[in-house]
Design a protein around this motif. Structure first.
Motif, PDB file in Angstrom:
ATOM      1  N   GLY B  80       0.818  -1.123  -0.199  1.00 37.94           N
ATOM      2  CA  GLY B  80      -0.123  -0.152   0.122  1.00 37.94           C
ATOM      3  C   GLY B  80       0.956   1.268  -0.166  1.00 37.94           C
ATOM      4  N   THR B  81       2.333   1.165  -0.234  1.00 36.84           N
ATOM      5  CA  THR B  81       3.151   2.261  -0.189  1.00 36.84           C
ATOM      6  C   THR B  81       3.599   2.864  -1.596  1.00 36.84           C
ATOM      7  OG1 THR B  81       4.834   0.946   0.243  1.00 36.84           O
ATOM      8  CG2 THR B  81       3.792   1.869   2.067  1.00 36.84           C
ATOM      9  N   PRO B  83       4.410   4.695  -4.408  1.00 41.53           N
ATOM     10  CA  PRO B  83       4.097   5.941  -4.581  1.00 41.53           C
ATOM     11  C   PRO B  83       3.310   6.308  -5.745  1.00 41.53           C
ATOM     12  CG  PRO B  83       6.514   5.612  -4.125  1.00 41.53           C
ATOM     13  CD  PRO B  83       5.933   4.581  -4.235  1.00 41.53           C
ATOM     14  N   GLU B  84       3.807   5.676  -6.990  1.00 41.92           N
ATOM     15  CA  GLU B  84       2.943   6.001  -8.129  1.00 41.92           C
ATOM     16  C   GLU B  84       1.524   5.408  -8.230  1.00 41.92           C
ATOM     17  OE1 GLU B  84       5.893   4.365  -7.992  1.00 41.92           O
ATOM     18  OE2 GLU B  84       6.967   4.243  -9.645  1.00 41.92           O
ATOM     19  N   THR B  85       1.275   4.518  -7.250  1.00 37.49           N
ATOM     20  CA  THR B  85      -0.110   4.033  -7.359  1.00 37.49           C
ATOM     21  C   THR B  85      -1.079   4.700  -6.160  1.00 37.49           C
ATOM     22  OG1 THR B  85       0.697   1.844  -7.790  1.00 37.49           O
ATOM     23  CG2 THR B  85      -1.692   1.894  -6.871  1.00 37.49           C
ATOM     24  N   VAL B  86      -0.330   5.475  -5.057  1.00 36.88           N
ATOM     25  CA  VAL B  86      -0.981   6.394  -4.325  1.00 36.88           C
ATOM     26  C   VAL B  86      -1.345   7.571  -5.105  1.00 36.88           C
ATOM     27  CG1 VAL B  86      -0.520   7.693  -2.117  1.00 36.88           C
ATOM     28  CG2 VAL B  86       0.466   5.344  -2.299  1.00 36.88           C
ATOM     29  N   GLU B  87      -0.347   7.893  -5.822  1.00 42.32           N
ATOM     30  CA  GLU B  87      -0.384   9.116  -6.594  1.00 42.32           C
ATOM     31  C   GLU B  87      -1.800   8.968  -7.578  1.00 42.32           C
ATOM     32  OE1 GLU B  87       1.152  12.050  -6.223  1.00 42.32           O
ATOM     33  OE2 GLU B  87      -0.059  12.993  -7.589  1.00 42.32           O
ATOM     34  N   ALA B  88      -1.790   7.658  -8.231  1.00 39.80           N
ATOM     35  CA  ALA B  88      -2.943   7.613  -8.936  1.00 39.80           C
ATOM     36  C   ALA B  88      -4.311   7.583  -8.447  1.00 39.80           C
ATOM     37  CB  ALA B  88      -2.681   6.118  -9.697  1.00 39.80           C
ATOM     38  N   ALA B  89      -4.328   7.147  -7.021  1.00 42.85           N
ATOM     39  CA  ALA B  89      -5.582   7.051  -6.293  1.00 42.85           C
ATOM     40  C   ALA B  89      -6.176   8.453  -6.166  1.00 42.85           C
ATOM     41  CB  ALA B  89      -5.438   6.174  -5.125  1.00 42.85           C
ATOM     42  N   LYS B  90      -5.201   9.193  -5.715  1.00 39.32           N
ATOM     43  CA  LYS B  90      -5.474  10.729  -5.458  1.00 39.32           C
ATOM     44  C   LYS B  90      -5.938  11.194  -6.688  1.00 39.32           C
ATOM     45  CE  LYS B  90      -2.106  11.317  -1.641  1.00 39.32           C
ATOM     46  NZ  LYS B  90      -0.936  11.735  -1.510  1.00 39.32           N
ATOM     47  N   PHE B  91      -5.263  11.127  -7.914  1.00 41.36           N
ATOM     48  CA  PHE B  91      -5.748  11.593  -9.202  1.00 41.36           C
ATOM     49  C   PHE B  91      -6.963  11.057  -9.628  1.00 41.36           C
ATOM     50  CE2 PHE B  91      -5.386  10.965 -13.869  1.00 41.36           C
ATOM     51  CZ  PHE B  91      -5.382  12.181 -14.157  1.00 41.36           C
ATOM     52  N   ALA B  92      -7.188   9.959  -9.399  1.00 47.29           N
ATOM     53  CA  ALA B  92      -8.818   9.376  -9.943  1.00 47.29           C
ATOM     54  C   ALA B  92      -9.444   9.771  -9.119  1.00 47.29           C
ATOM     55  CB  ALA B  92      -8.404   7.766  -9.879  1.00 47.29           C
ATOM     56  N   SER B 108      -2.377   1.673   5.107  1.00 47.66           N
ATOM     57  CA  SER B 108      -1.424   2.331   4.268  1.00 47.66           C
ATOM     58  C   SER B 108      -1.714   3.579   3.549  1.00 47.66           C
ATOM     59  CB  SER B 108      -1.038   1.071   3.239  1.00 47.66           C
ATOM     60  OG  SER B 108      -2.156   0.982   2.508  1.00 47.66           O
ATOM     61  N   PRO B 109      -0.882   4.369   3.074  1.00 50.90           N
ATOM     62  CA  PRO B 109      -1.018   5.432   2.100  1.00 50.90           C
ATOM     63  C   PRO B 109      -2.158   5.117   1.144  1.00 50.90           C
ATOM     64  CG  PRO B 109       1.176   5.248   2.534  1.00 50.90           C
ATOM     65  CD  PRO B 109       0.692   4.067   2.999  1.00 50.90           C
ATOM     66  N   LEU B 110      -2.095   4.081   0.428  1.00 46.79           N
ATOM     67  CA  LEU B 110      -2.965   3.860  -0.617  1.00 46.79           C
ATOM     68  C   LEU B 110      -4.461   3.646  -0.021  1.00 46.79           C
ATOM     69  CD1 LEU B 110      -3.661   3.280  -3.706  1.00 46.79           C
ATOM     70  CD2 LEU B 110      -3.114   0.670  -3.103  1.00 46.79           C
ATOM     71  N   CYS B 111      -4.566   2.685   0.975  1.00 46.35           N
ATOM     72  CA  CYS B 111      -5.872   2.569   1.498  1.00 46.35           C
ATOM     73  C   CYS B 111      -6.486   4.107   2.177  1.00 46.35           C
ATOM     74  CB  CYS B 111      -5.791   1.576   2.591  1.00 46.35           C
ATOM     75  SG  CYS B 111      -5.552  -0.038   1.841  1.00 46.35           S
ATOM     76  N   GLN B 112      -5.671   4.916   2.630  1.00 48.20           N
ATOM     77  CA  GLN B 112      -6.068   6.234   2.997  1.00 48.20           C
ATOM     78  C   GLN B 112      -6.727   6.935   1.841  1.00 48.20           C
ATOM     79  OE1 GLN B 112      -2.908   7.463   5.445  1.00 48.20           O
ATOM     80  NE2 GLN B 112      -3.694   6.103   7.159  1.00 48.20           N
ATOM     81  N   ALA B 113      -5.849   6.880   0.745  1.00 51.00           N
ATOM     82  CA  ALA B 113      -6.045   7.640  -0.437  1.00 51.00           C
ATOM     83  C   ALA B 113      -7.154   7.509  -1.253  1.00 51.00           C
ATOM     84  CB  ALA B 113      -4.880   7.747  -1.387  1.00 51.00           C
ATOM     85  N   GLU B 115     -11.201   5.692  -1.611  1.00 50.42           N
ATOM     86  CA  GLU B 115     -12.409   5.855  -1.144  1.00 50.42           C
ATOM     87  C   GLU B 115     -13.011   4.447  -0.516  1.00 50.42           C
ATOM     88  OE1 GLU B 115     -17.000   7.565  -2.384  1.00 50.42           O
ATOM     89  OE2 GLU B 115     -15.528   7.185  -3.724  1.00 50.42           O
ATOM     90  N   TYR B 116     -12.719   3.414  -1.173  1.00 53.81           N
ATOM     91  CA  TYR B 116     -13.190   2.158  -0.548  1.00 53.81           C
ATOM     92  C   TYR B 116     -11.592   1.097  -0.374  1.00 53.81           C
ATOM     93  CZ  TYR B 116     -17.740   3.478  -1.751  1.00 53.81           C
ATOM     94  OH  TYR B 116     -18.928   4.225  -1.645  1.00 53.81           O
ATOM     95  N   VAL B 117     -11.801   0.404   0.732  1.00 52.04           N
ATOM     96  CA  VAL B 117     -10.720  -0.274   0.785  1.00 52.04           C
ATOM     97  C   VAL B 117     -11.057  -1.675   0.899  1.00 52.04           C
ATOM     98  CG1 VAL B 117      -8.971  -0.916   2.595  1.00 52.04           C
ATOM     99  CG2 VAL B 117      -9.375   1.617   2.219  1.00 52.04           C
ATOM    100  N   VAL B 118     -10.178  -2.645   0.190  1.00 56.69           N
ATOM    101  CA  VAL B 118     -10.530  -4.339   0.238  1.00 56.69           C
ATOM    102  C   VAL B 118      -9.000  -4.757   0.721  1.00 56.69           C
ATOM    103  CG1 VAL B 118     -10.993  -6.334  -1.021  1.00 56.69           C
ATOM    104  CG2 VAL B 118     -12.382  -4.097  -1.433  1.00 56.69           C
ATOM    105  N   HIS B 119      -8.913  -5.001   1.874  1.00 51.79           N
ATOM    106  CA  HIS B 119      -7.747  -5.771   2.362  1.00 51.79           C
ATOM    107  C   HIS B 119      -7.698  -7.191   2.475  1.00 51.79           C
ATOM    108  CE1 HIS B 119      -8.096  -6.500   6.546  1.00 51.79           C
ATOM    109  NE2 HIS B 119      -6.785  -6.994   6.683  1.00 51.79           N
ATOM    110  N   TYR B 120      -6.417  -7.592   2.528  1.00 49.82           N
ATOM    111  CA  TYR B 120      -6.418  -9.013   2.553  1.00 49.82           C
ATOM    112  C   TYR B 120      -5.323  -9.669   3.499  1.00 49.82           C
ATOM    113  CZ  TYR B 120      -2.613  -8.234  -1.040  1.00 49.82           C
ATOM    114  OH  TYR B 120      -1.203  -7.422  -1.654  1.00 49.82           O
ATOM    115  N   ASN B 121      -5.401 -10.939   4.093  1.00 47.71           N
ATOM    116  CA  ASN B 121      -4.364 -11.181   4.816  1.00 47.71           C
ATOM    117  C   ASN B 121      -3.184 -11.608   4.268  1.00 47.71           C
ATOM    118  OD1 ASN B 121      -6.481 -10.307   6.636  1.00 47.71           O
ATOM    119  ND2 ASN B 121      -6.732 -12.243   7.791  1.00 47.71           N
TER     120      ASN B 121
END
Lengths: 324, 324
Positions: B80-81, B83-92, B108-113, B115-121
């Motif tokens: 979830g860290t 950087p390019e994907t976190v940026e993409a989430a903010k952008f979208a 993680s930053p991605l999950c915070q960026a 709207e919806y989060v689907v996390h796995y173990n």
């Protein structure tokens, strides 16, 4: 542009204009698929209508759900005989899609299978505007202009008349370096290529058709943005990269990849599209012309390798020699 | 499946259900992008709504015209860290799209960026249904079922509970061959992978993340349909191929590539997905489960190479060691 090409393109563009286009599919194999993908890149960036690239056989077997009467399917084969692409044209047509074939052979099976034909001249002394790039770019920007009129596209269409000069000038300007590149790299068994945006497809084409097919040199076309997510660990002082530093919005991705590769490999060759000659092209249209010009420049790098390896680009061991 | 995962997936699926979805984008880097691409493959084949895969940085820089309020953007990063994907989430999100992050780290930053989060173990002893494949496939088939309800998808969702057994059984069944493969191929400097359909992305992942990143072995993931349009000229008696013989409509493409490769190379390894164990999976659903299982089987081939090359899969020379 010769009247026959103008007429063929106009007919195809008018067919698209008359529809309510739901989606575009670009369908071909190998280098032809890579060429078409430039159109997919521009359409996807500039139009609010989805488009997608398929290698022909996957297109037919997957049978995408979106394919139907409101689809435009653009297919391409140099000779017009590639069986998978001919099959794809028949398949798309059976689904009611508008099909446009791009080929040098107007009498070919592909052109017979498709509803619309856009043919180009090849090695017959014609001006570049009547050749594969001139004709294909005229089709793509004609479609863009039909679906979403913009004076920018009008200017692209007019300035494509400079292609012949642009090809000649840029080939001349890069010839020495390409020849030298061939000399320096003639012993390499593997050469990675890299690019992004519209240029990723140039890298793909160079890898598949020029390095692997024509020169029997191992290769992989890495997307500059993907480089840092796996592939870059292969980088070492003796690993060769041929990187296209593209023009347009993804240039920063290429710059980042180049910076890294140059730090850890002594064998990085950069083809900088922004340094090419764009005489006659408006500043704001350069990014549309870069992909058109890059191909002929890159080809010279393959010529350089052919010269110094003594392995002509025309040699094959399987193609034309057997059924497969 | 654990309640927290069920709740997260249900929330995301309900958000998609409540919209008039115009398009789906799958956005991530490297192996995460390849995993997402399986979803893109199924959506594109089964839904009349376009979808497209982007590597994160290209997505942000290209800024596709179709991206907007009626878009669903699914992003993925293991930690979830990225950087390019976190940026993409903010952008979208800034474009008004519905964003769904898939990650193991809910904080993680991605999950915070997104709207919806689907996390796995991950590696915490959980059942596979709560792991990356179980959770992601539940999301994808949940979306398919929400947008285009079908009893088939209900059955897929139920039978995903067998994943744990399927993983264990198939790993056991293929362990010896994978170990032997590592021994036979430990001196290879280059190994090509091949696949098509949903399995092309498995080949891509194996090439980028396992061979190049983790084992420093040169590679290129060739699409089985593209093989005959350039790359196949590289085939020779001593050129190694690891080919996934997939299940589903593009299997004939793989068969053709395998037939050719086996004729001219002595080093062809075939992983036949149809020969895997599918206990508990209905016959007509196998093609949905093959891609889920293939990953863990292929991983063992990398383990085999790691064992015999003495190069652990955890070693890096650049990642985790520097800024880039």
């Amino acid at each position: 542009m010769k009247t026959e090409h103008v007429n063929q393109i106009t007919e195809a563009v008018n067919a698209v204009k008359a529809m309510d286009v739901k989606n575009f599919y670009f369908v071909a194999c190998g280098g032809s698929m890579a060429s078409l993908a430039t159109g997919d890149y521009f359409l996807n960036r500039e139009l609010d209508i989805p488009s997608r690239v398929y290698t022909s056989n996957e297109f037919v077997h997957v049978d995408p759900k979106g394919l139907g009467e409101n689809s435009v399917v653009i297919l391409r084969s140099h000779s017009g005989t590639t069986p998978e692409t001919v099959e794809a044209a028949k398949f798309a047509r059976s689904k009611g899609a508008v099909t446009i074939a791009v080929s040098m052979e107007v009498e070919s099976p592909l052109c017979q299978a498709a509803e619309y034909v856009v043919h180009y001249n090849y090695k017959d002394g014609s001006d570049a505007i009547d050749g594969e790039t001139g004709v294909y770019f005229s089709l793509i920007f004609g479609i863009l202009n039909a679906v979403s009129p913009n004076e920018k596209y009008d200017r692209v269409l007019k300035q494509l008349s400079h292609l012949e000069n642009l090809f000649e000038t840029n080939k001349k300007n890069t010839f020495d370096r390409a020849f030298e590149y061939g000399k320096e790299n003639k012993r390499e068994k593997i050469i990675y290529t890299m690019g992004s945006g519209a240029y990723y497809h140039q890298a793909y084409s160079f890898t598949s058709c020029l390095l692997m097919e024509m020169l029997w040199i191992h290769s992989n076309a890495i997307h500059s943005g993907e480089f840092f997510h796996g592939p870059f660990e292969i980088t070492d002082f003796d690993v060769p990269f041929l990187i296209i530093k593209g023009d347009g919005p993804t240039r920063p991705l290429d710059e980042r990849a180049i910076n890294f590769a140059e730090k850890f490999s002594n064998k990085v060759e950069v083809v900088d599209v922004a340094e090419l000659d764009y005489t006659g092209v408006d500043e704001d249209l350069r990014e549309y012309f870069g992909p058109a010009i890059a191909g002929v420049v890159l080809r010279q790098y393959a010529d350089g390798l052919a010269e110094h390896t003594g392995h002509p680009l025309s040699v094959r061991r399987y193609m034309w020699k057997m059924e497969y």
